[in-house]
Design a protein around this motif. Structure first.
Motif, mmCIF file in Angstrom:
data_model
loop_
_atom_site.group_PDB
_atom_site.id
_atom_site.type_symbol
_atom_site.label_atom_id
_atom_site.label_comp_id
_atom_site.label_asym_id
_atom_site.label_seq_id
_atom_site.Cartn_x
_atom_site.Cartn_y
_atom_site.Cartn_z
ATOM 1 N N THR A 115 -35.433 -22.801 23.803
ATOM 2 C CA THR A 115 -36.414 -22.271 22.857
ATOM 3 C C THR A 115 -37.375 -21.309 23.544
ATOM 4 O O THR A 115 -37.637 -20.200 23.050
ATOM 5 N N LEU A 116 -37.916 -21.714 24.676
ATOM 6 C CA LEU A 116 -38.845 -20.841 25.398
ATOM 7 C C LEU A 116 -38.166 -19.556 25.846
ATOM 8 O O LEU A 116 -38.759 -18.465 25.783
ATOM 9 N N LEU A 130 -43.458 -12.542 13.451
ATOM 10 C CA LEU A 130 -43.362 -13.508 12.358
ATOM 11 C C LEU A 130 -42.091 -14.335 12.465
ATOM 12 O O LEU A 130 -42.102 -15.554 12.237
ATOM 13 N N LEU A 131 -40.979 -13.693 12.812
ATOM 14 C CA LEU A 131 -39.720 -14.425 12.954
ATOM 15 C C LEU A 131 -39.785 -15.391 14.122
ATOM 16 O O LEU A 131 -39.324 -16.547 14.014
ATOM 17 N N ALA A 132 -40.351 -14.955 15.249
ATOM 18 C CA ALA A 132 -40.477 -15.857 16.401
ATOM 19 C C ALA A 132 -41.376 -17.047 16.056
ATOM 20 O O ALA A 132 -41.075 -18.186 16.436
ATOM 21 N N GLY A 133 -42.457 -16.799 15.333
ATOM 22 C CA GLY A 133 -43.322 -17.900 14.933
ATOM 23 C C GLY A 133 -42.630 -18.865 13.987
ATOM 24 O O GLY A 133 -42.793 -20.092 14.102
ATOM 25 N N ALA A 134 -41.827 -18.350 13.041
ATOM 26 C CA ALA A 134 -41.097 -19.226 12.123
ATOM 27 C C ALA A 134 -40.072 -20.075 12.869
ATOM 28 O O ALA A 134 -39.908 -21.269 12.573
ATOM 29 N N ALA A 135 -39.388 -19.492 13.843
ATOM 30 C CA ALA A 135 -38.428 -20.264 14.626
ATOM 31 C C ALA A 135 -39.118 -21.357 15.433
ATOM 32 O O ALA A 135 -38.625 -22.489 15.515
ATOM 33 N N ALA A 136 -40.279 -21.035 16.024
ATOM 34 C CA ALA A 136 -41.013 -22.046 16.788
ATOM 35 C C ALA A 136 -41.503 -23.174 15.891
ATOM 36 O O ALA A 136 -41.438 -24.357 16.258
ATOM 37 N N LEU A 137 -41.997 -22.842 14.705
ATOM 38 C CA LEU A 137 -42.451 -23.873 13.771
ATOM 39 C C LEU A 137 -41.305 -24.776 13.338
ATOM 40 O O LEU A 137 -41.479 -25.990 13.163
ATOM 41 N N LEU A 189 -31.459 -21.573 16.903
ATOM 42 C CA LEU A 189 -32.210 -20.459 17.498
ATOM 43 C C LEU A 189 -31.295 -19.299 17.855
ATOM 44 O O LEU A 189 -31.689 -18.130 17.759
ATOM 45 N N THR A 190 -30.096 -19.599 18.280
ATOM 46 C CA THR A 190 -29.132 -18.530 18.559
ATOM 47 C C THR A 190 -28.833 -17.734 17.302
ATOM 48 O O THR A 190 -28.801 -16.500 17.325
ATOM 49 N N GLY A 191 -28.611 -18.430 16.190
ATOM 50 C CA GLY A 191 -28.329 -17.720 14.951
ATOM 51 C C GLY A 191 -29.522 -16.945 14.424
ATOM 52 O O GLY A 191 -29.362 -15.884 13.811
ATOM 53 N N LEU A 192 -30.739 -17.440 14.649
ATOM 54 C CA LEU A 192 -31.932 -16.778 14.130
ATOM 55 C C LEU A 192 -32.383 -15.597 14.978
ATOM 56 O O LEU A 192 -32.832 -14.572 14.443
#
Length: 888
Positions: free
Chosen positions: A157-158, A197-204, A279-282
Motif C-alpha cells: 500500500t505504501l 483524490l484517487l490515492a486518498g480513496a484507495a487508502a481509506l 490496489l493494483t487494479g485501482l
C-alpha cells in the motif's frame, strides 16, 4: 484432533523428497485443471456456523467465520477427495494424470484454509512480522478500536500510493509545456487533484478493511465465543532444521475475509491468491498514464522518438478546428488517458463497495464458494449486472455534470460520449473476462487487463473517427503516436479477439464435441468428421476475417495502401536490406530449437493417458517410474476413425499428435512413437528439469531473442511483438476449444509449464511474459535504456531472484511470503549489472547508476510484497518510475 491431516502429511513428504540441489518452487498440493471436488452440503453447513452474539462486531464475526473454516478444513480428513477416474478437463484434451496422485480440495480465495503455525517456519529469519496490529480502548466506553493489517499488504500500500503521489508531484513541479492552444499548467492542477483524490480513496478503503470495533462486557461474566475457543488446538508440525526442511518450510498462509469482487461475481471466478490485489487494479492504470503524460510533457520535440525508430512520421490533421502538432496532439491525448484511468478506477471501486454493501445487506458474511447476494442462475446474474452497469454509467454522467456545474476541471478531457462508451466497455470487459477466463485473474490483474483493453478500444474508435470525419476532428486522439505501428497493433490484437467472437459458434461446438465420450454419441463414427468440419470452418473463417474485415480496415487506415504489400516492403527497409529478414530467421531458429528441445525433454517425464475401446481412461505409468514391460498395452478398437482422433479417440491418438514415448518400449500399436534403445539409454543420464527451471528458461530465452531487435530495430520489434500476441491468441483458441488437429498437442506441451497461478481455464503465462517484455516498446519509451526495462526485469532480474532466493535465501520478508531478502538483492544487482553491460556495448545511453538502482530496488520490493502476477506488474511499475525519476 488427529495430527495426520493431509496438509501435515504433504509438507512432511515434501521435506523428505527434496534431497537434490535443484532450485524448486515451494510446491502446493496438486492442482488439476477443470472442476474441483467439493464437500457435501452437510459439511458446508457445519463449517458455515458462526457466532451471532450481539456484542460481536461484523468485522469480528467475519474473521471468526474464516478462522472456524480454517480449523475445520485443516483438521478434517479429506474423505471423499480421491477418485479412481481421471479428472475432468474442460476441453477434453489429454491431461497429465498420475494414478497415485491425491486430489485435494482447493478452497476459494476468500476462505483458503491453511494451518497457522509459527513453529513450522523454522530456519528462516523474518524482516517484518506477519501483522501490524493496534488495539486501543475507547475511554469511558466498553468498546475497543482494533486495527490489524498484513505487513506485506501494508508495504504494498505504501509503495503504490507513494508512487502515485510522486507521479502527480512530478507532473505539477517539473513540467513547463508551452502551447498557444491550451494552458498545460491549469490542466496539471486538475490532474494533480484527480490523482490525490484517487490515492486518498484507495487508502481509506484499505483502512476500512483493517479496522473493527469490538465490544467487551464490563464484568466479563459472559464473553462471546471466539474463534480460538470454538476450535481445538491445531496439530504441530515437527521442526526439521536440515537444509531440505528449510527449503520446503510452509508459509504462514492467511485466511482472507476482505476480498473484493466485481458486481455479480463470486470467489470461485478468481485465481487462488492470498490477496485480491485491489490496489493494483485501482492504481496501476493511473500510475502508467501519469508516467506517459510526464514523458510527453518533457519531450523537447515531436521527432525525438522517431529519430531512432525506422517508421514513417505520425499522421496529422489540418482543418478548420485547428492545426495541432504531433507533440501537442500527443499531450492532449494523454491528458485524456489520465482521466480515462481515473474513470476506470472509480468504476472498479464502486463495484467492490457495492458488492460489499449488498452482501452485507443480504447475508452479513461471505459464504464459502457462493455469495448469498449473487443468484445461482447465470441469466439472473447477467441481467442484474446489466442493470448495475447501466446505473453506474448514469452515475458517472451525473458526476461529470456535477463537476461542470461547480466549475471543477476533473474529467474535463473526457466527452460525454467517451464516458458512456468507456464505462460500458470497461464493465463488460471486467465481467466477461472473469466469467470466460475462469480462475485466471485476481481482482487486481483483472483491473489492469480491463483498463488496457478499454484504452486500446478507445484508440480504435478515435482512429476510425478521424478517418470518417477528418474535417471536424481537431486531432487524432491516440495515446501513442498515430503511426502505422499503432494501426497494425490495433488490427492484430483487437482483430484477434473480434475473430474469436465472430467464430464463437465453431469454437463452442468443437469444444462440446471434444468433451463428449464416444460411447455417449449416437453416431460415434461421425465424431472425427464433425471435428474436422468444425476445424475447417474455424480456419476458413479466420482467413476470411483476416483478409476481409480486418484487412480492409487496415487498408483504409493506412491511406488506402495494401497492408500485406506494406509489410513486405517494410521488412526490406531496415538498416540493411537483409537485416530484418536475418532477424526473422534468427527468431525462427531460436524458437524452433527451444520448442523441439523441450518436446524431447518433456517426453521423458510426461505421464500419458490412453483410452480403451469403450472410451474409458487408462492411466499409463509415466517416465517418472519404472515401466513394467509385462503390463498389457492398451489395445485399440477396430474403429479406425477414433484411432486418428487428435486427443479424443482411443490409444492411437498419441501417435496422431506426433508425440514420442521414450520410456514405454512395448507398445506395438504406437509404431511412430516407440523409442530406440539408444534414446532409452540416453534418457537414463539426462536430468529432468523441474517446473521452476522450465519456466525460467523461457525468461532467459527472451533476453537472447529480443535484445538484438530492441537494440538495432525497435520499430520492427514493436510490430513483431504485436504479431506474436495475435498468434498466441489463436493458439489459445485452438488449445482451449480442442480444434483439430493441433489442440491436444498444444495442450500437452503447455501443460508442463503451469504453476499455481495457471489454475484457470485459460493459460495466460505466455501472454504475461510477452506483454511484460513488449510493454516498454508498446508504450514508446523515450530512451534506449527504458526500452530494455521489461526484458531486463523479467529475463534477468526475476529469473535470478527466484534461483538465488530458493538456493541461499534465509531472510524472508514476512511469514506470509516465500520471497527472501537475498532474492530481492539478486534481482536489483543483476538488473543493474545487465544495464551496465548494455552500456559498455554501446546499446544504451549514459545513466545514473544510483537512480537506476533505486528504481529497480523498489521494483524488487514490490515483487516481494505483491501476490499479483509479476510478469505484468514489474515491467509496468519499473517503466513508470524510470520515466518519472529519469535515467540521466
Amino acid at each position: 484432533m488427529s495430527c495426520n491431516s493431509p496438509w501435515v502429511e504433504w509438507y512432511s513428504s515434501q521435506s523428505r523428497e527434496s534431497t537434490d540441489d535443484e532450485d524448486t518452487d515451494i510446491e502446493s498440493p496438486p492442482i488439476h485443471r477443470g472442476r474441483r471436488f467439493s464437500a457435501t452440503l452437510k459439511s458446508v453447513r457445519k463449517r458455515s456456523r458462526i457466532s451471532q452474539h450481539p456484542s460481536t462486531s461484523v468485522s469480528r464475526r467475519r474473521r471468526d467465520y474464516s478462522q472456524a473454516n480454517s480449523s475445520s478444513e485443516s483438521s478434517a480428513p479429506h474423505s471423499g477427495m480421491l477418485s479412481a477416474r481421471a479428472p475432468f478437463t474442460r476441453s477434453r484434451s489429454p491431461v497429465i494424470v498420475n494414478s497415485t496422485s491425491i486430489v485435494h480440495r482447493i478452497s476459494t480465495p476468500v476462505v483458503a484454509s491453511f494451518p497457522r503455525h509459527r513453529s513450522s517456519l523454522a530456519g528462516y529469519i523474518y524482516m517484518f512480522p506477519a501483522d501490524f496490529e493496534i488495539n486501543i480502548s475507547i475511554p469511558l466506553t466498553a468498546y475497543t478500536w482494533n486495527m490489524s493489517i498484513d505487513a506485506r499488504r501494508a508495504g504494498e500500500t505504501l509503495l503504490l500510493i507513494g508512487s502515485l503521489v510522486y507521479a502527480s508531484s512530478r507532473i505539477w513541479e517539473d513540467t513547463n509545456f508551452v502551447s498557444s492552444k491550451f494552458d498545460s499548467r491549469q490542466y496539471n492542477l486538475w490532474i494533480l487533484t484527480e490523482l490525490h483524490l484517487l490515492a486518498g480513496a484507495a487508502a481509506l478503503y484499505i483502512l476500512w478493511l483493517s479496522n473493527s470495533l469490538s465490544y467487551s462486557r464490563p464484568n466479563n461474566k459472559i464473553s462471546p465465543p471466539t474463534s480460538s475457543s470454538r476450535r481445538p488446538p491445531s496439530p504441530k508440525i515437527p521442526e526439521n532444521r536440515d537444509v531440505n526442511s528449510k527449503k520446503n518450510a510452509p508459509l504462514l498462509l492467511r485466511k482472507k475475509a476482505d476480498f473484493g469482487f466485481v458486481w455479480m461475481s463470486v470467489p470461485r471466478n478468481y485465481r487462488e491468491s492470498s490477496d485480491d490485489g485491489i490496489l493494483t487494479g485501482l492504481l496501476f492504470g493511473p500510475l502508467v498514464s501519469s508516467a506517459l503524460l510526464y514523458s510527453s510533457l518533457t519531450l523537447p520535440s515531436s521527432t525525438s522518438l522517431l529519430s531512432s525508430w525506422r517508421i514513417e512520421a505520425p499522421r496529422l490533421l489540418n482543418n478548420a478546428r485547428g492545426s495541432y502538432s504531433a507533440l501537442e496532439a500527443l499531450v492532449l491525448s494523454r491528458y485524456n488517458l489520465v482521466d480515462l484511468s481515473n474513470l476506470c478506477s472509480t468504476i472498479l471501486l464502486i463495484h467492490v463497495c457495492a458488492s460489499w454493501w449488498f452482501e452485507y445487506r443480504i447475508a452479513g458474511v461471505t459464504m464459502e464458494t457462493e455469495r448469498k447476494s449473487v443468484p445461482r442462475s447465470s441469466g439472473k446474474r447477467l441481467g442484474y449486472f446489466g442493470f448495475f452497469a447501466l446505473g453506474t454509467t448514469i452515475g458517472m454522467l451525473c458526476i461529470k455534470l456535477a463537476f461542470l456545474k461547480f466549475s471543477l476541471g476533473i474529467w474535463q478531457h473526457l466527452s460525454w460520449l467517451e464516458i458512456v462508451v468507456a464505462s460500458l466497455f470497461y464493465q463488460c470487459t471486467l465481467y466477461g473476462t472473469v466469467r470466460l477466463a475462469h480462475r485466471g485473474f485476481t481482482l487486481g490483474e483483472l483491473g489492469i487487463v480491463g483498463f488496457g483493453g478499454t484504452a486500446l478500444f478507445m484508440e480504435f474508435l478515435n482512429v476510425t473517427a478521424a478517418r470518417i470525419w477528418p474535417l471536424t476532428t481537431p486531432y487524432i486522439k491516440t495515446y501513442r503516436l498515430p503511426t502505422p505501428l499503432l494501426v497494425f497493433q490495433t488490427a492484430l490484437i483487437a482483430g484477434s479477439f473480434l475473430t474469436g467472437f465472430a467464430l464463437s459458434p465453431f469454437l463452442i461446438l468443437s469444444r462440446h464435441i471434444g468433451q463428449r465420450p464416444v460411447r455417449r454419441m449416437r453416431y460415434p463414427e461421425l465424431k472425427l468428421r464433425q471435428r474436422r468440419l468444425l476445424a475447417l470452418g474455424f480456419y476458413v473463417g479466420s482467413f476470411v476475417m483476416t483478409m476481409g474485415l480486418i484487412g480492409m480496415w487496415t487498408y483504409w487506415c493506412l491511406g488506402k495502401r495494401n497492408p500485406w504489400l506494406w509489410v513486405i516492403l517494410y521488412i526490406l527497409e531496415g538498416r540493411k536490406q537483409w537485416s530484418r529478414p536475418a532477424l526473422l530467421i534468427y527468431w525462427a531458429v531460436l524458437g524452433s530449437i527451444s520448442v523441439a528441445g523441450w518436446n524431447r525433454q518433456l517426453a521423458r517425464s510426461r505421464r500419458f493417458r490412453a483410452r480403451n475401446a469403450a472410451g474409458e481412461n487408462l492411466i499409463v505409468p509415466g517416465s517418472g517410474g519404472a515401466y513394467d514391460s509385462s503390463m498389457p498395452a492398451p489395445q485399440s478398437s477396430g474403429n479406425s476413425s477414433d484411432t486418428q482422433n487428435g486427443g479424443t479417440g482411443s490409444g492411437g491418438s498419441a501417435s496422431a499428435l506426433g508425440l514420442t514415448f521414450p520410456n514405454l518400449p512395448n507398445l506395438p500399436h504406437l509404431s511412430n512413437g516407440v523409442a530406440t534403445d539408444l534414446l532409452d539409454a540416453a534418457d537414463k543420464h539426462v536430468p529432468t528439469l523441474r517446473l521452476n527451471a522450465r519456466r525460467k528458461f523461457f525468461h532467459a530465452l527472451t533476453v537472447v531473442m529480443f535484445i538484438p531487435g530492441i537494440a538495432f530495430d525497435p520499430a520492427f520489434t514493436h510490430l513483431s511483438f504485436s504479431v506474436a500476441f495475435a498468434l498466441f491468441t489463436f493458439a489459445e483458441y485452438v488449445r482451449y476449444f480442442a480444434i483439430y488437429p493441433f489442440g491436444a498437442s498444444i495442450h500437452l506441451f503447455m501443460n508442463e509449464f503451469l504453476d499455481q497461478k495457471d489454475g484457470g481455464t485459460a493459460i495466460l503465462s505466455h501472454f504475461y511474459l510477452l506483454t511484460g517484455c513488449a510493454g516498454s516498446l508498446w508504450l514508446e519509451g523515450s530512451s534506449p535504456l527504458i526500452l530494455f526495462t521489461g526484458l531486463l526485469v523479467l529475463g534477468v532480474g526475476d529469473a535470478l531472484a527466484s534461483i538465488i532466493g530458493k538456493r541461499v535465501g534465509i531472510h524472508r520478508w514476512s511469514p506470509t511470503t516465500n520471497k527472501t531478502l537475498e532474492g530481492s538483492f539478486a534481482f536489483t544487482l543483476s538488473v543493474v549489472l545487465s544495464a551496465w553491460l548494455l552500456r559498455l556495448f554501446g546499446l544504451t545511453e549514459q545513466f545514473s547508476t544510483l537512480r537506476y538502482a533505486t528504481v529497480i530496488g523498489m521494483a524488487s520490493l514490490l515483487e516481494a510484497l505483491s501476490d499479483q502476477n509479476d510478469n505484468v506488474t514489474l515491467p509496468l511499475f519499473s517503466f513508470s518510475l524510470l520515466v518519472l525519476v529519469g535515467t540521466s
